[in-house]
Design an enzyme around this catalytic site. Structure first.
Site, short mmCIF file in Angstrom:
data_model
loop_
_atom_site.label_atom_id
_atom_site.label_comp_id
_atom_site.label_asym_id
_atom_site.label_seq_id
_atom_site.Cartn_x
_atom_site.Cartn_y
_atom_site.Cartn_z
N CYS A 564 -26.86 7.06 21.74
CA CYS A 564 -26.21 7.39 22.95
C CYS A 564 -25.01 6.64 23.43
CB CYS A 564 -27.30 7.48 24.11
SG CYS A 564 -26.84 8.44 25.55
N HIS A 805 -31.43 11.38 21.95
CA HIS A 805 -32.19 10.20 21.81
C HIS A 805 -33.41 10.75 20.90
CE1 HIS A 805 -30.81 7.82 25.17
NE2 HIS A 805 -30.41 8.78 25.57
N GLU A 807 -35.67 8.88 19.54
CA GLU A 807 -37.05 8.15 19.80
C GLU A 807 -37.98 9.05 20.50
OE1 GLU A 807 -34.26 6.76 23.14
OE2 GLU A 807 -34.09 7.42 21.19
#
Length: 852
Positions: A564, A805, A807
């Protein structure tokens, strides 16, 4: 089973969004009615599907690990074959977690449907391998806002002009948010609800009251037809309702005068007896009359209380008094814990467990230990060893003899423990800005050494919890321990700043340093790491140090991963130091500089102290120099984009409110062949995904079996009114050899795609043999810009940045491909020092002025 989906066209508040009802219930029964009527409808669903509730509370102090305990229990129950739904309700007044400081609250976790939630939802998704939604998290702020919106409608609204109060209107709304989970399809068998905060906090009282009311509602719901007439006549219930008695007591039914049980006895009777037995009534206040009711309540909902047992080194004792007081507070709020989980940093003795059981009126087998463990993924087995899932099932009237199968998760935990013992660990630096608590600068060392290693702030891992967990998942999959070092961006140049301040006789900030001095200082701190990760973030602070870290990774051919904001700064760094665009910048930084200058100017207007005025003038001059009129915004503010979740074109202004105004949730991304990103996804998931779905992924089925190694899911695809258009683009992309993935987003700035600016062409053309490749793009729909999702440097061993994102989609047994690729590149860098690339004059340039 007949199924029908609720029509949400007349549901502007989204209270019924994405809910499917089953068993022939008419959607019209719930839609558009007052909250109390909707709750009655959902209570019918709970009764018909015999849904069970588990309420998890915490006592003594916060941050005990209620989220991990709830997630571990959910994992165990799911492994037994029960469909489990998870929910977190927090008492703070923020509408959601989107605008909260991650240093105080932990990371903001984003669900697939775009909800900005508490970080505990990350634990839920990782442990249960679920994709949760906005139904799974709400706050006091959201509850009060919903109540206020309904009150403003006056006599035309839900409350018909009545006086709005905490009880019943706020508590009804809380119950509504809990009960709506019953409308999932297929319906869950168990709903686990974690109540945030600590028992005794004033803001948490409405939640505890709502839970008490909900348990009473469940009781009354099971007494309705065909039982209601019998109750009114005072007749015995057992012989006429075997189903009721199966829930109340597994023993042969005996008459019970239900009128003998007073309302205040509900949920507050003594602990049910260990075994089945007859119940008789001696009078209106008889304890024998309350026992079956308590057993009935327990068979449909239970309360689990997590409390802290402090260890006093002076006396060498573990103290149970705080837990006793915590349970007393819980009882005062109308709830009695059915199970207590004792949390302690030291080994808990049997005598302490016996004392907690005796003073809290619980059987000793219902007091569970929760000791400090080496890794959180061993917590489910720790609970399983004490029989927690079986005890819960027995209390809820469920089959407790089902086998608990968390073998894959245990294998992961065992591998994690094994590789931690091995030498040759990877050293990964996470250079972020949410590392120092309360954003206070580190205290300087007495004698700073410019060559010393940077100080890590591992105690603040929660700011980047999903990032650190994703690195761990990838490391275990590659049999290599990953040591993660959280480094404050400003701290990277701390010693240099101190030296320069002393040399110049004035305060110097990292942003004021000569660019080459800053890069050299940062490079000395990062030279011993095997990989550098720059995560997401917002604002001006620390950006120049992060850009310097990115430049060092590019020049030193060190594996780099930008997420990001990290990807956006990588674009700015490339534009400045390779393409020679001195004024390349993110519009976010420019906008913040302008606002900061206006604030300083306003302070100067009212400041009368000469010394403070001089400092303000110096700061305004510095900011004015950074605010360049010819700034080239390689990263720009997105004024509009197509939202696949709401099926409309979003329009935003740069000065809009910050909360809930970003590009959030799942959006598709096309990956281009012959790129590192494509190879990372294709190598890891090709066998499981492309064989089953031409788009390169599988749809996520609700509540799949727990944590299996089959590639049964990777994200999920939203249902869109423009799905046909998207399907055509996806099929066309597949024919071209592109790979389609769905990733979760949280941003309002993008790589500038405007054709007039021609900035993307400059990046992809590059200079001196270096170029940034756009390896992932959001599909271009009519009226929607072609947004850049992934960019990578060519040539470079691994220099990849993504706008989303990743993750949030990493799981213990299914690491995210980009994290997997990054760690794999870091292993190659670590294990082959002779093959590490070194930068030359051809592919670098002198760093330009640090105007952020």
């Amino acid at each position: 089973m007949s199924q029908s989906t609720i029509d949400t066209s007349n549901d502007p508040e989204g209270t019924l969004t994405d809910m499917t009802l089953a068993d022939g219930h008419s959607p019209g029964e719930a839609k558009g009615k007052p909250i109390r009527d909707e709750n009655e409808y959902y209570l019918d669903l709970v009764r018909d599907h015999e849904i069970k509730f588990i309420f998890v509370t915490g006592g003594v102090l916060s941050s005990l690990g209620k989220g991990l305990a709830a997630a571990s229990l959910g994992c165990l129950l799911k492994s037994m074959g029960y469909r489990v739904a998870m929910q977190k309700m927090d008492p703070y007044l923020n509408t959601d977690a989107g605008t909260m400081n991650p240093l105080q609250h932990g990371e903001v976790y984003v669900t697939g449907d775009g909800a900005e939630t508490d970080m505990d939802l990350g634990h839920y998704e990782r442990f249960l391998d679920l994709s949760l939604s906005n139904d799974s998290c709400f706050t006091s702020g959201y509850i009060y806002k919903s109540v206020f919106d309904r009150e403003r409608r006056g006599a035309e609204g839900d409350y018909k002009g009545k006086t709005v109060q905490i009880v019943p209107h706020v508590t009804d709304m809380i119950k509504h948010m809990i009960l709506r989970l019953a409308a999932k399809d297929p319906p869950p068998k168990i709903i686990i609800v974690e109540i945030g905060g600590t028992v005794g906090d004033i803001e948490g009282l409405p939640f505890l009251e709502a839970v008490q009311e909900l348990r009473a509602d469940l009781f009354s719901r099971y007494l309705e037809d065909p039982l209601k007439a019998n109750v009114q006549k005072g007749a015995g219930l057992g012989k006429k309702s075997p189903a009721f008695w199966r829930r109340v007591n597994p023993s042969p039914p005996l008459p019970l005068d239900i009128q003998a049980v007073l309302p205040q006895d509900i949920g507050q009777g003594p602990a049910p007896e260990a075994g089945p037995g007859p119940a008789s009534v001696a009078g209106p206040n008889s304890l024998n009359g309350a026992r079956p009711v308590a057993k009935f309540l327990t068979s449909n909902s239970i309360s689990i209380h997590l409390s802290y047992l402090p260890f006093l080194k002076g006396s060498g004792e573990t103290k149970t008094k705080p837990t006793q007081h915590s349970v007393k507070e819980l009882r005062a709020a109308g709830l009695r814990p059915d199970i207590i989980i004792c949390r302690s940093d030291e080994e808990i003795s049997d005598s302490s467990i016996k004392k907690v059981a005796r003073t809290c009126a619980l059987p000793i087998e219902r007091v569970i230990r929760s000791n400090q463990l080496d890794d959180v993924y061993s917590l489910p087995q720790h609970f399983a060893d004490q029989g927690l899932p079986q005890k819960v099932c027995d209390l809820l009237g469920l089959d407790s003899k089902r086998p608990v199968d968390i073998g894959p998760l245990n294998d992961f935990s065992a591998r994690l423990k094994s590789i931690k013992k091995c030498e040759n660990a990877l050293q990964i630096a996470v250079v972020g800005k949410y590392v120092e608590q309360d954003s206070e600068p580190l205290q300087p060392l007495p004698a700073p050494d410019p060559d010393s290693a940077p100080r890590s702030r591992d105690e603040y891992l929660e700011s980047y919890k999903s990032v650190t967990e994703a690195l761990t998942h990838a490391g275990v999959s590659l049999d290599r321990h990953v040591e993660i070092h959280l480094l404050d961006a400003d701290d990277l140049a701390l010693e240099t700043v101190l030296h320069e301040s002393e040399r110049l006789g004035r305060t110097v900030k990292a942003d004021d340093l000569d660019p080459k001095v800053l890069v050299d200082a940062v490079g000395k701190k990062l030279k011993d790491f095997d990989g550098i990760l720059v995560p997401g973030g917002f604002g001006l602070r620390g950006t120049n140090s992060m850009i310097a870290a990115i430049m060092y990774a590019r020049e030193a051919k060190k594996p780099f991963f930008g997420i990001c904001f990290g990807m956006q700064l990588a674009v700015v760094e490339f534009a400045r130091n390779v393409l020679g665009h001195d004024h390349a910048r993110s519009q976010e930084v420019t906008h913040e500089i302008e606002k900061e200058q206006m604030r300083k100017q306003e302070e100067l207007t009212y400041e009368r102290d000469a010394g403070k005025r001089r400092k303000l003038n110096e700061e305004i001059v510095r900011l004015d120099g950074m605010k360049d009129k010819v700034a080239e915004h390689f990263i720009y503010f997105m004024p509009n984009w197509y939202d696949y979740l709401t099926d409309d074109m979003k329009k935003r202004h740069i000065n809009d409110d910050k909360g809930g105004t970003m590009r959030l949730g799942v959006h598709p991304c096309f990956l281009y062949p012959d790129t590192k990103a494509f190879k990372a996804y294709n190598d890891l998931y090709d066998e499981g995904c492309r064989s089953a779905n031409a788009t390169g992924r599988l749809d996520y089925a609700y509540n799949e079996p727990p944590l299996n190694l089959a590639f049964n899911a990777f994200g999920w695809k939203p249902v869109s009114k423009r799905q046909n258009e998207l399907n055509e683009l996806t099929l066309h992309a597949d024919r071209l050899g592109l790979l389609t993935v769905y990733e979760r987003h949280r941003h309002r700035y993008e790589v500038n795609p405007e054709p007039d600016a021609n900035l993307l062409a400059l990046l992809t053309k590059g200079k001196n043999g270096l170029k940034l490749v756009a390896s992932g793009k959001s599909p271009e729909l009519e009226g929607c810009a072609d947004l850049i999702e992934i960019m990578e440097l060519d040539p470079h061993p691994w220099f990849v940045g993504c706008q989303f994102h990743p993750e949030f989609l990493s799981r213990p047994l299914r690491p995210h491909p980009l994290f997997h690729g990054f760690v794999k590149a870091a292993i190659a860098y670590h294990d082959n020092p002779d093959e590490r690339g070194s930068h030359s004059a051809d592919d670098t340039a002198e760093p330009h002025a640090p105007d952020a």
